[in-house]
Design a protein around this motif. Structure first.
Motif, PDB file in Angstrom:
ATOM      1  N   MET A 101       0.784  -1.209  -0.056  1.00  0.00           N
ATOM      2  CA  MET A 101      -0.067   0.030  -0.038  1.00  0.00           C
ATOM      3  C   MET A 101       0.835   1.212   0.034  1.00  0.00           C
ATOM      4  SD  MET A 101      -2.703   1.338   2.960  1.00  0.00           S
ATOM      5  CE  MET A 101      -3.215   3.115   3.195  1.00  0.00           C
ATOM      6  N   THR A 102       0.620   2.075  -1.062  1.00  0.00           N
ATOM      7  CA  THR A 102       1.375   3.179  -0.990  1.00  0.00           C
ATOM      8  C   THR A 102       1.097   4.477   0.073  1.00  0.00           C
ATOM      9  OG1 THR A 102       2.052   3.074  -3.494  1.00  0.00           O
ATOM     10  CG2 THR A 102       2.142   5.195  -2.482  1.00  0.00           C
ATOM     11  N   LEU A 103       1.960   4.706   0.780  1.00  0.00           N
ATOM     12  CA  LEU A 103       1.577   5.679   1.952  1.00  0.00           C
ATOM     13  C   LEU A 103       1.697   7.219   1.474  1.00  0.00           C
ATOM     14  CD1 LEU A 103       0.592   5.869   4.938  1.00  0.00           C
ATOM     15  CD2 LEU A 103       3.066   5.395   5.395  1.00  0.00           C
ATOM     16  N   LEU A 104       2.942   7.401   0.973  1.00  0.00           N
ATOM     17  CA  LEU A 104       3.354   8.720   0.338  1.00  0.00           C
ATOM     18  C   LEU A 104       3.597   8.810  -1.221  1.00  0.00           C
ATOM     19  CD1 LEU A 104       4.581  11.662   0.990  1.00  0.00           C
ATOM     20  CD2 LEU A 104       6.750  10.511   0.866  1.00  0.00           C
ATOM     21  N   SER A 105       3.239   9.701  -1.963  1.00  0.00           N
ATOM     22  CA  SER A 105       3.323   9.917  -3.509  1.00  0.00           C
ATOM     23  C   SER A 105       3.633  11.399  -3.691  1.00  0.00           C
ATOM     24  CB  SER A 105       2.089   9.162  -4.197  1.00  0.00           C
ATOM     25  OG  SER A 105       2.313   9.261  -5.621  1.00  0.00           O
ATOM     26  N   LEU A 106       4.821  11.446  -4.527  1.00  0.00           N
ATOM     27  CA  LEU A 106       5.085  12.789  -4.959  1.00  0.00           C
ATOM     28  C   LEU A 106       5.150  12.525  -6.393  1.00  0.00           C
ATOM     29  CD1 LEU A 106       6.301  12.980  -1.961  1.00  0.00           C
ATOM     30  CD2 LEU A 106       8.281  14.345  -2.879  1.00  0.00           C
ATOM     31  N   LYS A 107       4.645  13.666  -7.215  1.00  0.00           N
ATOM     32  CA  LYS A 107       4.611  13.653  -8.370  1.00  0.00           C
ATOM     33  C   LYS A 107       5.218  14.786  -9.056  1.00  0.00           C
ATOM     34  CE  LYS A 107       2.825   9.604  -8.752  1.00  0.00           C
ATOM     35  NZ  LYS A 107       3.681   8.360  -9.173  1.00  0.00           N
ATOM     36  N   ALA A 108       6.307  14.767  -9.729  1.00  0.00           N
ATOM     37  CA  ALA A 108       6.585  15.878 -10.058  1.00  0.00           C
ATOM     38  C   ALA A 108       6.905  17.068  -9.207  1.00  0.00           C
ATOM     39  CB  ALA A 108       6.019  16.534 -11.639  1.00  0.00           C
ATOM     40  N   VAL A 109       7.285  16.946  -8.039  1.00  0.00           N
ATOM     41  CA  VAL A 109       7.525  18.171  -7.169  1.00  0.00           C
ATOM     42  C   VAL A 109       8.761  18.823  -7.336  1.00  0.00           C
ATOM     43  CG1 VAL A 109       7.900  18.537  -4.772  1.00  0.00           C
ATOM     44  CG2 VAL A 109       6.261  16.757  -5.251  1.00  0.00           C
ATOM     45  N   ARG A 110       8.315  20.210  -7.108  1.00  0.00           N
ATOM     46  CA  ARG A 110       9.314  21.252  -7.609  1.00  0.00           C
ATOM     47  C   ARG A 110       9.274  22.019  -5.849  1.00  0.00           C
ATOM     48  NH1 ARG A 110       6.702  22.386 -12.037  1.00  0.00           N
ATOM     49  NH2 ARG A 110       6.272  24.593 -11.266  1.00  0.00           N
ATOM     50  N   ALA A 111      10.463  22.437  -5.321  1.00  0.00           N
ATOM     51  CA  ALA A 111      10.290  23.008  -4.001  1.00  0.00           C
ATOM     52  C   ALA A 111      11.502  23.779  -3.791  1.00  0.00           C
ATOM     53  CB  ALA A 111      10.183  22.072  -3.120  1.00  0.00           C
ATOM     54  N   GLY A 112      11.319  24.827  -2.766  1.00  0.00           N
ATOM     55  CA  GLY A 112      12.506  25.432  -2.286  1.00  0.00           C
ATOM     56  C   GLY A 112      12.065  26.620  -1.343  1.00  0.00           C
ATOM     57  N   TYR A 113      12.497  27.770  -1.332  1.00  0.00           N
ATOM     58  CA  TYR A 113      12.325  28.628   0.200  1.00  0.00           C
ATOM     59  C   TYR A 113      11.838  29.885  -0.443  1.00  0.00           C
ATOM     60  CZ  TYR A 113      14.719  24.758   2.389  1.00  0.00           C
ATOM     61  OH  TYR A 113      15.048  23.566   2.775  1.00  0.00           O
ATOM     62  N   GLY A 114      11.215  30.043  -1.645  1.00  0.00           N
ATOM     63  CA  GLY A 114      10.726  31.307  -2.097  1.00  0.00           C
ATOM     64  C   GLY A 114      11.615  32.161  -3.081  1.00  0.00           C
ATOM     65  N   PHE A 115      12.612  31.667  -3.210  1.00  0.00           N
ATOM     66  CA  PHE A 115      13.659  32.436  -3.814  1.00  0.00           C
ATOM     67  C   PHE A 115      14.396  31.615  -5.254  1.00  0.00           C
ATOM     68  CE2 PHE A 115      15.863  30.763  -0.093  1.00  0.00           C
ATOM     69  CZ  PHE A 115      16.680  30.000  -0.689  1.00  0.00           C
ATOM     70  N   GLY A 116      13.410  30.742  -5.457  1.00  0.00           N
ATOM     71  CA  GLY A 116      13.790  29.718  -6.557  1.00  0.00           C
ATOM     72  C   GLY A 116      13.744  28.467  -6.117  1.00  0.00           C
ATOM     73  N   ASP A 117      13.634  27.521  -7.220  1.00  0.00           N
ATOM     74  CA  ASP A 117      13.550  26.060  -6.825  1.00  0.00           C
ATOM     75  C   ASP A 117      14.720  25.406  -6.504  1.00  0.00           C
ATOM     76  OD1 ASP A 117      10.761  26.287  -7.089  1.00  0.00           O
ATOM     77  OD2 ASP A 117      10.710  25.317  -9.159  1.00  0.00           O
ATOM     78  N   ILE A 118      14.912  24.424  -5.487  1.00  0.00           N
ATOM     79  CA  ILE A 118      16.035  23.648  -4.992  1.00  0.00           C
ATOM     80  C   ILE A 118      15.787  22.215  -5.677  1.00  0.00           C
ATOM     81  CG2 ILE A 118      17.526  22.863  -3.433  1.00  0.00           C
ATOM     82  CD1 ILE A 118      16.789  25.490  -1.843  1.00  0.00           C
ATOM     83  N   VAL A 119      14.402  21.695  -5.502  1.00  0.00           N
ATOM     84  CA  VAL A 119      14.046  20.635  -5.851  1.00  0.00           C
ATOM     85  C   VAL A 119      13.301  20.705  -7.349  1.00  0.00           C
ATOM     86  CG1 VAL A 119      12.516  18.648  -5.412  1.00  0.00           C
ATOM     87  CG2 VAL A 119      14.065  19.755  -3.738  1.00  0.00           C
ATOM     88  N   HIS A 120      13.562  19.807  -8.368  1.00  0.00           N
ATOM     89  CA  HIS A 120      13.134  19.824  -9.597  1.00  0.00           C
ATOM     90  C   HIS A 120      12.491  18.753 -10.090  1.00  0.00           C
ATOM     91  CE1 HIS A 120      15.624  23.668  -9.654  1.00  0.00           C
ATOM     92  NE2 HIS A 120      16.597  23.116  -9.451  1.00  0.00           N
ATOM     93  N   GLY A 121      11.050  18.607  -9.978  1.00  0.00           N
ATOM     94  CA  GLY A 121      10.431  17.624 -10.588  1.00  0.00           C
ATOM     95  C   GLY A 121      10.499  15.937  -9.965  1.00  0.00           C
ATOM     96  N   VAL A 122      10.641  16.031  -8.597  1.00  0.00           N
ATOM     97  CA  VAL A 122      10.800  14.629  -8.126  1.00  0.00           C
ATOM     98  C   VAL A 122       9.510  13.937  -8.073  1.00  0.00           C
ATOM     99  CG1 VAL A 122      11.405  13.680  -6.019  1.00  0.00           C
ATOM    100  CG2 VAL A 122      12.692  15.637  -7.108  1.00  0.00           C
ATOM    101  N   ASP A 123       9.682  12.744  -8.549  1.00  0.00           N
ATOM    102  CA  ASP A 123       8.516  11.505  -8.360  1.00  0.00           C
ATOM    103  C   ASP A 123       9.142  10.723  -7.304  1.00  0.00           C
ATOM    104  OD1 ASP A 123       7.244  12.604 -10.269  1.00  0.00           O
ATOM    105  OD2 ASP A 123       7.670  11.022 -11.897  1.00  0.00           O
ATOM    106  N   LEU A 124       8.382  10.246  -6.372  1.00  0.00           N
ATOM    107  CA  LEU A 124       8.896   9.403  -5.258  1.00  0.00           C
ATOM    108  C   LEU A 124       7.684   8.848  -4.479  1.00  0.00           C
ATOM    109  CD1 LEU A 124      11.358  10.742  -2.509  1.00  0.00           C
ATOM    110  CD2 LEU A 124       9.217   9.627  -1.953  1.00  0.00           C
ATOM    111  N   ASP A 125       7.902   7.508  -4.415  1.00  0.00           N
ATOM    112  CA  ASP A 125       6.813   6.869  -3.281  1.00  0.00           C
ATOM    113  C   ASP A 125       7.421   6.194  -2.273  1.00  0.00           C
ATOM    114  OD1 ASP A 125       4.376   7.298  -5.100  1.00  0.00           O
ATOM    115  OD2 ASP A 125       5.407   5.887  -6.595  1.00  0.00           O
ATOM    116  N   VAL A 126       6.775   6.043  -1.128  1.00  0.00           N
ATOM    117  CA  VAL A 126       7.143   5.182  -0.013  1.00  0.00           C
ATOM    118  C   VAL A 126       5.793   4.393   0.371  1.00  0.00           C
ATOM    119  CG1 VAL A 126       7.957   5.289   2.500  1.00  0.00           C
ATOM    120  CG2 VAL A 126       8.521   7.051   0.932  1.00  0.00           C
TER     121      VAL A 126
END
Length: 235
Positions: A1-26
């Motif tokens: 059973m998939t608990l966590l699912s990330l699709k194309a996640v981009r993330a940072g701290y408001g001044f630009g992305d640090i993470v670019h398009g991550v897919d991940l499942d746990v």
């Protein structure tokens, strides 16, 4: 059973992305290791999952529910727990008080403490000690106990073996492996890549905020040029 699912996640701290398009499942009962060089965005990704970094694109789903735009409290109530690398205990409080302070949203704290001490028996010997006087290994296991007090289903663990003596590295990672066997999902950022791969089910290599390789941990650990793979240079 998939608990966590990330699709194309981009993330940072408001001044630009640090993470670019991550897919991940746990999945439930699974250990997933996130490895890569310093500055790759691994800790930022954990913080984005927990709601402490800005998700600028993609989706974060937990147990099938979209939590992309929800605050950290909502994510914690849903069952996520973040164990940061630093400042993960209240140093001036006793271990007992640390556990009580971490039982966020738990009505039966005494019962839950008993459950956590069964999972992590060494913590029972530390209850009266001030957290600031513990060794590095003791602080890490207390931080893990604190996270468990809130009855999470997913543990987001950032560098749990940083600064530990070599003999303690395997012990800490084995504890996390054991928690997965009890049904927790575990996503771990770890610089001791080979040690993490020995305990993980799957692994992702993150370089410059992008996943450059993913697959069964055992397969990645057998790569003939592991150093090149770690830095995202393997073919």
């Amino acid at each position: 059973m998939t608990l966590l699912s990330l699709k194309a996640v981009r993330a940072g701290y408001g001044f630009g992305d640090i993470v670019h398009g991550v897919d991940l499942d746990v999945a439930v009962g699974e250990v997933v290791a996130l490895i890569g060089p310093n500055g790759a965005g691994k800790s930022t990704l954990l913080r984005a999952i927990a709601g402490l970094a800005v998700v600028s694109g993609g989706r974060v789903r937990f147990d099938g529910i979209d939590l992309t735009s929800r605050d950290p409290q909502t994510r914690a109530r849903a069952g996520m727990a973040l164990l940061p690398q630093e400042r993960n205990v209240f140093r001036t409080l006793t271990v007992s008080d640390n556990l009580d302070a971490s039982a966020w949203g738990v009505s039966d704290r005494s019962d839950r403490r008993g459950e956590v001490l069964q999972l992590l028996p060494p913590v029972g010997d530390l209850l009266s000690k001030r957290a600031g006087r513990l060794s590095g290994g003791q602080r890490q296991i207390v931080a893990l106990a604190m996270a468990l007090m809130a009855r999470p289903r997913l543990l987001l663990v950032d560098e749990p073996t940083a600064g530990l003596a070599p003999r303690l590295v395997g012990e800490m990672l084995d504890l996390l492996r054991g928690l997965a066997a009890r049904g927790y999902g575990v996503l771990i950022v770890e610089q001791n890549a080979r040690a993490a791969l020995l305990r993980a089910d799957r692994a992702l290599v993150l370089v410059d905020g992008r996943v450059v390789r993913s697959g069964p941990a055992a397969d990645l650990g057998r790569e003939p040029d592991f150093g090149a793979l770690f830095f995202g240079e393997a073919a």
